[in-house]
Scaffold this motif. Sequence first.
Motif, PDB file in Angstrom:
ATOM      1  N   GLY A 209     -17.469   4.795  14.368  1.00  0.00           N
ATOM      2  CA  GLY A 209     -18.212   5.412  13.275  1.00  0.00           C
ATOM      3  C   GLY A 209     -17.535   5.339  11.918  1.00  0.00           C
ATOM      4  O   GLY A 209     -18.078   5.843  10.933  1.00  0.00           O
ATOM      5  N   ARG A 210     -16.382   4.742  11.845  1.00  0.00           N
ATOM      6  CA  ARG A 210     -15.695   4.626  10.548  1.00  0.00           C
ATOM      7  C   ARG A 210     -16.352   3.526   9.720  1.00  0.00           C
ATOM      8  O   ARG A 210     -16.651   2.444  10.217  1.00  0.00           O
ATOM      9  N   LEU A 211     -16.556   3.805   8.454  1.00  0.00           N
ATOM     10  CA  LEU A 211     -17.136   2.811   7.558  1.00  0.00           C
ATOM     11  C   LEU A 211     -16.074   1.809   7.148  1.00  0.00           C
ATOM     12  O   LEU A 211     -14.917   2.163   6.944  1.00  0.00           O
ATOM     13  N   LYS A 212     -16.479   0.551   7.030  1.00  0.00           N
ATOM     14  CA  LYS A 212     -15.534  -0.514   6.688  1.00  0.00           C
ATOM     15  C   LYS A 212     -14.829  -0.238   5.356  1.00  0.00           C
ATOM     16  O   LYS A 212     -13.639  -0.449   5.224  1.00  0.00           O
ATOM     17  N   ARG A 213     -15.571   0.296   4.392  1.00  0.00           N
ATOM     18  CA  ARG A 213     -14.980   0.543   3.073  1.00  0.00           C
ATOM     19  C   ARG A 213     -13.878   1.604   3.132  1.00  0.00           C
ATOM     20  O   ARG A 213     -13.015   1.669   2.266  1.00  0.00           O
ATOM     21  N   ASP A 214     -13.923   2.478   4.144  1.00  0.00           N
ATOM     22  CA  ASP A 214     -12.925   3.533   4.281  1.00  0.00           C
ATOM     23  C   ASP A 214     -11.674   3.076   5.023  1.00  0.00           C
ATOM     24  O   ASP A 214     -10.685   3.786   5.065  1.00  0.00           O
ATOM     25  N   LYS A 215     -11.748   1.881   5.629  1.00  0.00           N
ATOM     26  CA  LYS A 215     -10.653   1.427   6.479  1.00  0.00           C
ATOM     27  C   LYS A 215      -9.582   0.659   5.707  1.00  0.00           C
ATOM     28  O   LYS A 215      -9.096  -0.373   6.149  1.00  0.00           O
ATOM     29  N   THR A 216      -9.220   1.165   4.553  1.00  0.00           N
ATOM     30  CA  THR A 216      -8.093   0.584   3.833  1.00  0.00           C
ATOM     31  C   THR A 216      -7.009   1.648   3.737  1.00  0.00           C
ATOM     32  O   THR A 216      -7.304   2.832   3.545  1.00  0.00           O
ATOM     33  N   TYR A 217      -5.787   1.220   3.888  1.00  0.00           N
ATOM     34  CA  TYR A 217      -4.688   2.170   3.894  1.00  0.00           C
ATOM     35  C   TYR A 217      -4.573   2.946   2.578  1.00  0.00           C
ATOM     36  O   TYR A 217      -4.370   4.159   2.594  1.00  0.00           O
ATOM     37  N   PRO A 218      -4.750   2.304   1.406  1.00  0.00           N
ATOM     38  CA  PRO A 218      -4.666   3.075   0.158  1.00  0.00           C
ATOM     39  C   PRO A 218      -5.711   4.188   0.073  1.00  0.00           C
ATOM     40  O   PRO A 218      -5.398   5.300  -0.352  1.00  0.00           O
TER      41      PRO A 218
ATOM     42  N   SER B 228       0.799  -1.221   0.000  1.00  0.00           N
ATOM     43  CA  SER B 228       0.000   0.000   0.000  1.00  0.00           C
ATOM     44  C   SER B 228       0.829   1.268   0.000  1.00  0.00           C
ATOM     45  O   SER B 228       0.480   2.245  -0.647  1.00  0.00           O
ATOM     46  N   ALA B 229       1.928   1.268   0.759  1.00  0.00           N
ATOM     47  CA  ALA B 229       2.756   2.475   0.828  1.00  0.00           C
ATOM     48  C   ALA B 229       3.898   2.429  -0.193  1.00  0.00           C
ATOM     49  O   ALA B 229       4.683   3.364  -0.267  1.00  0.00           O
ATOM     50  N   HIS B 230       3.989   1.340  -0.931  1.00  0.00           N
ATOM     51  CA  HIS B 230       5.008   1.183  -1.980  1.00  0.00           C
ATOM     52  C   HIS B 230       6.421   1.385  -1.434  1.00  0.00           C
ATOM     53  O   HIS B 230       7.290   1.908  -2.115  1.00  0.00           O
ATOM     54  N   GLU B 231       6.655   0.947  -0.203  1.00  0.00           N
ATOM     55  CA  GLU B 231       7.954   1.173   0.430  1.00  0.00           C
ATOM     56  C   GLU B 231       9.083   0.462  -0.319  1.00  0.00           C
ATOM     57  O   GLU B 231      10.183   0.986  -0.426  1.00  0.00           O
ATOM     58  N   ASP B 232       8.818  -0.732  -0.862  1.00  0.00           N
ATOM     59  CA  ASP B 232       9.855  -1.456  -1.596  1.00  0.00           C
ATOM     60  C   ASP B 232      10.249  -0.753  -2.896  1.00  0.00           C
ATOM     61  O   ASP B 232      11.311  -1.010  -3.442  1.00  0.00           O
ATOM     62  N   GLN B 233       9.383   0.124  -3.393  1.00  0.00           N
ATOM     63  CA  GLN B 233       9.658   0.802  -4.655  1.00  0.00           C
ATOM     64  C   GLN B 233      10.387   2.132  -4.476  1.00  0.00           C
ATOM     65  O   GLN B 233      10.725   2.783  -5.455  1.00  0.00           O
ATOM     66  N   LEU B 234      10.616   2.527  -3.225  1.00  0.00           N
ATOM     67  CA  LEU B 234      11.333   3.784  -2.991  1.00  0.00           C
ATOM     68  C   LEU B 234      12.773   3.642  -3.479  1.00  0.00           C
ATOM     69  O   LEU B 234      13.463   2.701  -3.127  1.00  0.00           O
ATOM     70  N   ARG B 235      13.195   4.554  -4.278  1.00  0.00           N
ATOM     71  CA  ARG B 235      14.552   4.504  -4.836  1.00  0.00           C
ATOM     72  C   ARG B 235      15.321   5.741  -4.379  1.00  0.00           C
ATOM     73  O   ARG B 235      15.320   6.776  -5.046  1.00  0.00           O
ATOM     74  N   VAL B 236      15.920   5.632  -3.236  1.00  0.00           N
ATOM     75  CA  VAL B 236      16.737   6.723  -2.724  1.00  0.00           C
ATOM     76  C   VAL B 236      18.156   6.202  -2.551  1.00  0.00           C
ATOM     77  O   VAL B 236      18.368   5.017  -2.291  1.00  0.00           O
ATOM     78  N   ARG B 237      19.113   7.077  -2.695  1.00  0.00           N
ATOM     79  CA  ARG B 237      20.509   6.650  -2.636  1.00  0.00           C
ATOM     80  C   ARG B 237      21.150   6.955  -1.290  1.00  0.00           C
ATOM     81  O   ARG B 237      22.161   6.388  -0.942  1.00  0.00           O
ATOM     82  N   SER B 238      20.563   7.843  -0.558  1.00  0.00           N
ATOM     83  CA  SER B 238      21.125   8.250   0.727  1.00  0.00           C
ATOM     84  C   SER B 238      20.534   7.400   1.846  1.00  0.00           C
ATOM     85  O   SER B 238      19.313   7.230   1.932  1.00  0.00           O
ATOM     86  N   ALA B 239      21.390   6.896   2.721  1.00  0.00           N
ATOM     87  CA  ALA B 239      20.912   6.077   3.847  1.00  0.00           C
ATOM     88  C   ALA B 239      20.017   6.898   4.776  1.00  0.00           C
ATOM     89  O   ALA B 239      19.008   6.398   5.278  1.00  0.00           O
ATOM     90  N   SER B 240      20.364   8.162   4.980  1.00  0.00           N
ATOM     91  CA  SER B 240      19.539   8.989   5.866  1.00  0.00           C
ATOM     92  C   SER B 240      18.178   9.290   5.232  1.00  0.00           C
ATOM     93  O   SER B 240      17.164   9.332   5.925  1.00  0.00           O
ATOM     94  N   ALA B 241      18.141   9.470   3.921  1.00  0.00           N
ATOM     95  CA  ALA B 241      16.857   9.697   3.239  1.00  0.00           C
ATOM     96  C   ALA B 241      15.989   8.441   3.330  1.00  0.00           C
ATOM     97  O   ALA B 241      14.779   8.525   3.576  1.00  0.00           O
ATOM     98  N   ALA B 242      16.600   7.267   3.160  1.00  0.00           N
ATOM     99  CA  ALA B 242      15.854   6.012   3.263  1.00  0.00           C
ATOM    100  C   ALA B 242      15.291   5.838   4.671  1.00  0.00           C
ATOM    101  O   ALA B 242      14.136   5.445   4.848  1.00  0.00           O
ATOM    102  N   ALA B 243      16.096   6.154   5.680  1.00  0.00           N
ATOM    103  CA  ALA B 243      15.639   6.036   7.070  1.00  0.00           C
ATOM    104  C   ALA B 243      14.504   7.017   7.354  1.00  0.00           C
ATOM    105  O   ALA B 243      13.529   6.672   8.029  1.00  0.00           O
TER     106      ALA B 243
END
Length: 160
Positions: free
Chosen positions: A126-135, A90-105
């Motif tokens: 009161g949250r609707l089930k359909r709204d409870k997805t991270y994307p 959902s957050a596409h963390e594996d697709q992050l392409r950064v070269r700096s270790a501090s930026a990645a952290a």
Amino acid sequence: MAQTEEIQNERLEKRTLIVREITPSQMDLAGAAQLGLVIRERIEKGKTTLSVHYMVTSRPLDQLNAKEMLAARREHWGIEGKCHQRLDISAHEDQLRVRSASAAATLSLLCRLSLAIFICWCAEPGRLKRDKTYPVWSQRQKRRPGALIKLLQQPMADDG
């Protein structure tokens, strides 16, 4: 030996764990104290699949019995499903392409912070089930970042 049986999403899963005490020299693995064989039988839509997995632990049988070992194995995948899947898919963390270790952290920390806020948001009544997805939630926050900034500035609720 320990066994569990679960029915989830119209799928039956049976897990059997057979453990054996071992010595490190038997496995050529420093600290090895137990060897476990997990046999998983999954029945879904009339189709049965079997899988076999091995586990090794440094904890002796008097500190970790078969039932506890099987529960720990199951809990491991719970963590993967609750946190890592959301970050990877959902957050596409594996697709992050950064070269700096501090930026990645920094990006990793922000992703985890976002996920923590989302989990708290879902727990509100009161949250609707359909709204409870991270994307869905993260797309809304991208469209209106001011609301998220305001939320971050609020003091945390006292649970005590």
